[in-house]
Design an enzyme around this catalytic site. Structure first.
Site, short mmCIF file in Angstrom:
data_model
loop_
_atom_site.label_atom_id
_atom_site.label_comp_id
_atom_site.label_asym_id
_atom_site.label_seq_id
_atom_site.Cartn_x
_atom_site.Cartn_y
_atom_site.Cartn_z
N HIS A 89 0.78 -1.25 -0.08
CA HIS A 89 0.03 -0.04 -0.15
C HIS A 89 0.83 1.51 -0.24
O HIS A 89 1.81 1.31 0.75
CB HIS A 89 -0.88 0.00 1.18
CG HIS A 89 -2.01 0.66 1.14
ND1 HIS A 89 -1.74 2.32 1.19
CD2 HIS A 89 -3.39 0.69 1.10
CE1 HIS A 89 -3.09 3.02 1.22
NE2 HIS A 89 -4.03 2.12 1.17
N ARG A 138 -6.73 10.18 -0.16
CA ARG A 138 -6.66 10.65 -1.69
C ARG A 138 -7.79 10.75 -2.30
O ARG A 138 -8.27 11.55 -3.02
CB ARG A 138 -5.67 9.84 -2.29
CG ARG A 138 -4.02 10.19 -1.87
CD ARG A 138 -3.10 9.07 -2.47
NE ARG A 138 -3.07 7.85 -1.81
CZ ARG A 138 -3.16 6.44 -1.97
NH1 ARG A 138 -3.19 6.42 -3.58
NH2 ARG A 138 -3.34 5.56 -1.37
#
Ligand SMILES: Cc1cc2nc3c(=O)[nH]c(=O)nc-3n(C[C@H](O)[C@H](O)[C@H](O)COP(=O)(O)OP(=O)(O)OC[C@H]3O[C@@H](n4cnc5c(N)ncnc54)[C@H](O)[C@@H]3O)c2cc1C
Ligand code: SF4
Ligand code: SF4
Ligand code: FES
Lengths: 641, 260
Positions: free
Chosen positions: A250, A270
């Site tokens: 990740h 995000r």
């Protein structure tokens, strides 16, 4: 008392009480099968509880253009077309029903203005698609399934006078071995953590739902449960593991303080507007959009910023590229000396959203940074870097039923392989758990119904399993299992990590060989009752064999794709896309004797291929594979760079 | 900035136990759970601790640190001075299994007594329409990570095991409130909240709220409003007349038979 083996008999035994295990168990019980659910941790605390961002399902609540075909396309692109297409198809088609079903069982998702389930943007998903509850979606899902189990137990209490008549949860119970009779699954052997007493579940059907392998790596978002038990149990029972080289890093784990290094920073940061910057303040992701993704991603900050409000007329920000791309880009920035003080990059939401909006959308991220790093994310950027997060590889299963190659064995959730190809999109795991949880529960129930006779557990196998489990306690002297676990994590992190090289992986295999010998000789003090040292010693055996599979497969695949990046083979090769790498154990060899085989990937159905532009397919597939498609020959010069 | 911390940790099982002394290294930024892990890896491999996520999300690592109920993974070492001796003990309300691990099965038994979510039978999956403002309250309660620190703290059961039969504890009274405030639930749990789950034992001291790591306003938002609803129920003249007409037209929902 601890010498006596406690025995139970069930129709279906589900190992794992995360999202996939609970959904499978609920289904088996709904099919009238007497079902046990087993979990290393307490009920409701499995790893699924940590999932933050959401659960992908093309319900089209926020953008009516979304549908299963678009979700299918995104999933295949994210996985670089190595996904088992049938799984990706079932997943995209059935995810909405599974989410709606959860709501009918009591889940309370965040809402849209018109009262439907809200959906958020996430990397690689074309439309807002993730059903969510703030940033604690996994908790909502596991609690809902837990409460559904309770609701079923309440029904059974009325009908049978015993809430546990048809479905019982064995919390803090660890399975160490699967037992077979006549080449079929016959039982599962393990111990109760609290007393250390051994237990045997006699059952014709076992559903593995044990989650992932992250604890074989030093920096990970995963908890102690993730020691690859299910992967190893399946191997030892004679089943096969698919594409173990694909391990997802990740892009955004915490990097500081050291004690929380690896802890996840959800992608929703995000999705909701957060951007990545290097030490020069530059939004560097614009420089890293690969060719295959260029048409879908913005080229300027202005366009990217407009996308949040007007996604139909602008392309998405490159921060939302699939995870493998973002992780590699961060790695390159840090290597080029443009990293943050503690070796990551900056993830900033503070300049992008008002403070109260951050508090509402990302409460647990705010809490996590405030409590653990003294950082107020409404005022300052976070420091983030890649962390080992998810394993795409896993038990090879039949897409429709979750059946593994060993009769009576099923696998679902993170422990199963195929669905996500070489890289999983965020949000596609929670939906995977629900879709295939239900299918594996059905598959196991049907298998049991169709059985003419139940295989018996051979007593010799029971005593053998008991002897293996007791060894570390009985061995008077030996190494500390925690120390060996630590060394293993360093080997995998340093030599089979984000960027891989042939020479390093060869070294890793040599090191693993040496470590295996030592791991077989660990010794722990104390007794059987709740003894974590003993638990680690037993988990270590699984971690060793899983690490071996990852390293072997990673060495074999000479290309870069998704969660497998080779420094020495940086390109993605259509020839390799046709290859699945399959691990199995040599039947008679020692427990580390992993053998690796190449196996062709199944050919995708034409109607599914036709969901893509030919030019796009050509970036992934060979000309022969596409020969049957209309227009395939005329445009063969395009798009192969 | 590493230093050695002095710890007193309760070691023992259901039978007997005592505080044992340890000196363990502490590094910058660490939480209590890190220090316990270091102790486990280096000096006491069999030290029993329950933990899972190490991120305050699973509610496994509840214990008492200097007498205060807390999550070990969310308690930073920097809140204590390096000279201070830390005393770490298991949750007091629940029976000890070993060391810092307790038997929390009481809580799972209580959970099973509460009538489950009951949507109107005619609403099919996918048809639910609920406004965000109507689900906010249930969502607040659903943030609960089941760490059981509130259960451990509530004085009604902390030193009064005899009340355990009659009192479900804050976590589960809050679960009742969560369902009662769910816009799509049609059951009525007000009477059993009082009669079976012991809402009347709560004298709103707010100790549960103080220890909740999720900062849920258990007392103000769940328990007090439930008390008001129960009072409304008891003095509802229609109910008193024996009418079946209650809120939303449903009958009182009984506690789950065989749940105990
Ligand atoms: C921090 C974090 C955030 C995430 N966020 C998201 C997200 O937003 N969206 C998304 O889709 N995915 C997300 N994921 C991924 C997703 O949460 C996991 O892939 C998924 O929850 C795995 O579920 P599972 O059912 O396969 O297993 P788990 O939930 O991990 O459960 C495994 C179960 O197996 C049990 N078990 C294991 N070994 C044994 C054994 N030997 N004996 C008995 N029991 C055993 C464990 O005790 C546990 O009960 C996230 C993952 C992490 C780590
Ligand atoms: S407010 Fe009620 S439930 Fe909470 S601690 Fe006090 S008495 Fe117990
Ligand atoms: S209400 Fe708070 S203190 Fe009580 S169990 Fe839930 S999270 Fe823990
Ligand atoms: S370990 Fe999960 S809350 Fe502390």
């Amino acid at each position: 008392m601890t010498d006596e083996i406690k025995r139970y008999s069930y129709d279906v035994v589900v190992i794992g009480a995360g999202g996939s295990g609970l959904r499978a168990a609920i289904e088996a019980r709904l099919q009238g099968k007497k079902t046990a659910v087993i979990s290393k941790s307490l009920f409701g605390k499995a790893h699924t509880v940590m999932a933050e961002g959401g659960c992908a399902a093309a319900m089209g609540n926020r953008n009516p253009r979304d549908n299963w075909q678009v979700h299918f396309r995104d999933t295949m692109r994210g996985g670089k077309f190595l996904n088992n297409w049938r799984m990706a198809e079932l997943h995209a088609k059935e995810a909405p029903d599974r989410v709606w079903e959860l709501e009918a069982w009591g889940a309370v998702f965040d809402r849209t203005a018109d009262g439907k389930i809200s959906q958020r943007n996430f990397g690689g998903h074309e439309y807002p698609r993730l059903a969510h509850v703030g940033d604690r979606t996994g908790l909502e899902i596991i609690r809902t399934l837990q409460q559904k189990v309770v609701a079923l137990q309440q029904e059974d209490a009325v009908e049978f006078g015993d809430p546990e008549a048809m479905i019982k949860v064995f919390a803090e119970t660890t399975i160490t071995e699967l037992l077979s009779g006549d080449g079929r699954i016959a039982g599962a052997f393990g111990y109760f953590r609290d007393t250390g007493q051994f237990v045997l579940f006699e059952t014709p059907a076992v559903v593995l739902a044990t989650g992932g392998i992250g604890k074989t790596y030093k920096v990970t978002s995963n908890s102690w449960e993730y020691t690859g038990d299910g992967h190893a149990l399946a191997l030892r029972a004679g089943a096969k593991l698919l594409n173990m080289e694909f391990v997802q890093l990740h892009p955004t784990g915490m990097v500081w303080p050291p004690s929380v290094r690896g802890l996840l920073v959800t992608e929703s940061v995000r999705g909701d507007g957060g951007v990545l910057r290097n030490s020069e303040g530059k939004r560097f992701m614009f420089s890293y959009v690969p060719d295959v993704f260029r048409p879908q991603y913005a080229e300027t900050e202005e366009e990217a910023d407009r996308w949040y409000a007007d996604p139909d007329n602008n392309r998405r920000p490159p921060e939302l590229l699939p995870r493998d791309e973002v992780a590699r880009s961060i790695n390159s920035e840090v290597k080029a000396g443009r990293g943050s003080p503690h070796g990551g990059v900056f993830l900033d939401v503070s300049t992008r959203l008002p403070a109260d909006e951050i508090m509402r959308r990302l409460p647990s991220m705010h809490h996590q940074f405030k409590e653990l790093a003294d950082v107020d994310i409404t005022k300052e950027p976070m420091e983030v870097g890649p962390t080992c997060h998810y394993v795409m590889g896993g038990v090879e299963v039949d897409p429709d039923t979750g059946a593994a190659s060993v009769p009576g064995l099923f696998a679902v959730g993170e422990v199963s392989g195929g669905m996500h190809g070489s890289n999983r999109l965020g949000g596609n795991s929670l939906s995977d758990l629900l879709v295939f949880g239900r299918r594996a529960g059905l598959g196991a129930a049907e298998y049991v119904t169709a059985l003419a006779s139940r295989p018996a557990v051979p007593e010799a196998a029971v005593s053998a399993a008991a002897a293996v489990a007791a060894e570390p306690l009985e061995r008077p002297e030996g190494e500390n299992p925690y120390a060996i676990q630590g060394e293993l994590q360093v080997i995998m992190h340093d030599l089979v990590g984000l960027i891989r090289r042939e020479s390093e992986m060869k070294t890793a295999l040599v090191e693993l060989d040496k470590l295996r010998a030592r791991a077989a000789q660990v010794s722990v003090g104390g007794g059987r009752a709740y003894n974590p040292g003993w638990h680690v010693a037993l988990d270590l055996r699984n971690m060793m064999v899983v690490a071996e599979c990852v390293a072997q497969a990673a060495l074999e695949r000479q290309e870069s794709r998704g969660g497998h990046t080779r420094d020495d083979y940086p390109g993605m090769s259509p020839e390799w896309r046709k290859v699945n790498l399959v691990c199995s154990l040599e039947p008679s060899g020692p427990s580390g004797a992993v053998s690796l085989r190449r196996q062709p990937t199944p050919a995708m159905r034409t109607d599914l291929l036709e969901l893509f532009d030919l030019a796009e397919l050509k970036k992934y597939m060979t000309d022969e594979e596409l020969a049957g498609l209309p227009g395939a020959t005329e445009t063969s010069a395009e798009g192969t760079h | 900035m590493g230093y050695k911390a002095a710890l007193k940790i309760w070691r023992g099982d259901a039978g007997a136990g005592q505080l044992a002394d340890y000196d363990v290294e502490v590094n910058e930024g660490e939480v209590v759970l890190d220090v316990l892990h270091r102790l486990q890896a280096t000096q006491a491999t069999d030290l029993a601790i329950r933990w899972n996520c190490k991120a305050g999300k699973c509610g496994s690592c509840s214990m008492e640190i200097n007498g205060r109920p807390r999550l070990a993974c969310m308690t930073r070492m920097s809140v204590f001075s390096p000279e201070e001796t830390l005393t770490i003990t298991p949750m007091r309300t629940f029976p000890v299994i070993r060391d810092l691990v307790t038997d929390v099965s009481f809580n799972y038994a209580k959970a099973r007594e509460i009538p489950s979510f009951t949507p109107p039978p005619e609403v099919k999956p996918g048809e639910f329409r609920m406004r965000q403002e109507d689900v906010n309250r249930s969502q607040e309660f659903r943030k609960c990570i089941e760490c059981f620190l509130c259960q451990n703290t509530c004085h009604v059961i902390r030193d009064h095991a005899e009340n355990e039969g009659a009192f479900a504890g804050p976590r589960f009274l809050m679960r009742v409130a969560e369902l009662e405030m769910h816009p799509a639930d049609i059951a009525d749990r007000r009477e059993i909240a009082q009669d079976d789950f012991g809402l009347g034992y709560c004298n709103i001291t707010k100790c549960c709220t103080e220890v909740c790591p999720e900062h849920i306003k258990i007392t103000d938002n769940a328990l007090i409003p439930m008390k008001e609803r129960v009072v409304g129920r008891k003095y509802d003249p229609l109910v008193w007349l024996g009418s079946r007409i209650t809120r939303r037209g449903a009958k009182d929902t009984p506690a789950v038979p065989g749940g105990r």
